[in-house]
Motif scaffolding. Structure first.
Motif: not given
Length: 287
Positions: A68-75
């Protein structure tokens, strides 16, 4: 509100889910990402819904569900955040949050197939409450400021390869956390007003048999504390994903077998939806 992304990998359409109907929000935003969440994007979607200008997606049930979110900058992940899980891992409850990282390319759709890593014998499941950041968080003064920086919550499966994580880790956990597909996320990003995030049931099943059954009320470090604590050491950016730890009931406990090719894992968090992954054997690639 419940935000989702539907369609083929790399071609997902951003949607908002209302009473079982997905509405296309691509006229408001090209994607559900940090730029959307940190702006007036959610308010613009609400206004468009009220105005009736968002088209319904008629074939939504037939479409793949993306993260539900585009690729985040960090996980960013918190380890052993439930006392019973720490105990089954052979550890005392931590006195401060344990942090480790997953690579952003682990984030996949909630029902996507997951390939077991080459040589894996100890791939494990972990149902987790995920936090999606909506506003940059750095050096927050107190945990009470945290909610102002949270866009919403997601269900996640922090898939882990325990041998990679511990036996060949060199003291760091991330080797066992970063295989492709090791972070099924979704199906929805749910805004904070719709869930009691500190009182949500978390469950997981393998091949239809219950494995985990707990509640976020049992977290050692609650959501507000986690975001405040992390902000003292790094800057959380809009769209970033924070996983808050898993309760007891994983294969690492020794009570259950690890995942094998053909197994089906399901996880569900109250109010945040259910996901289902089939695990398949590693296939040699020419690339």
């Amino acid at each position: 509100m419940k935000f989702a992304r539907l369609g083929a990998i790399g071609h997902e359409t951003p949607t908002v889910l209302v009473d079982g109907t997905h509405y296309d929000v691509s006229s408001v935003t090209p994607d559900i990402d940090g730029a959307f969440l940190s702006s007036d994007g959610p308010a613009a979607v609400r206004a468009a819904l009220e105005a009736g200008t968002l088209p319904a997606i008629e074939n939504a049930d037939a479409l793949r569900i993306g993260a539900p979110i585009a690729r985040p900058s960090a996980v960013i992940c918190i380890g052993m955040n439930y006392a019973a899980h720490a105990a089954e891992s052979g550890s005392l409850p931590p006195e401060i949050p344990i942090m480790f990282l997953k690579t952003p390319n682990t984030v996949v759709g909630p029902n996507d197939t997951v390939e077991l890593p080459r040589g894996s014998e100890k791939t494990d499941w972990e149902v987790e409450l995920g936090i999606v950041i909506g506003k940059r968080a750095s050096y927050l003064d107190s945990p009470d400021e945290s909610m102002d920086h949270i866009a919403g919550f997601v269900a996640a499966n922090d898939v882990s390869e325990r041998d990679f994580q511990m036996a060949v880790s060199g003291g760091q956990w991330s080797k066992g956390k970063c295989a492709p597909g090791f972070n099924p996320t979704g199906p929805w990003l749910v805004t904070p007003d719709e869930v009691d995030h500190q009182n949500l049931q978390l469950q997981s099943w393998v091949n239809g048999e219950i494995r985990q059954d707990s509640n976020t009320v049992d977290q050692i470090f609650n959501v507000k504390h986690v975001i405040w604590h992390l902000s003292q050491y790094l800057a959380l950016e809009p769209g970033d994903l924070v996983l808050t730890g898993t309760p007891e009931g994983v294969a690492l406990s020794g009570r259950f077998p690890y995942l094998a090719a053909g197994d089906v894992c399901e996880v569900e968090i109250e109010g945040l939806g259910r996901q289902r992954q089939q695990f398949i054997a590693h296939e040699k690639s020419n690339s």
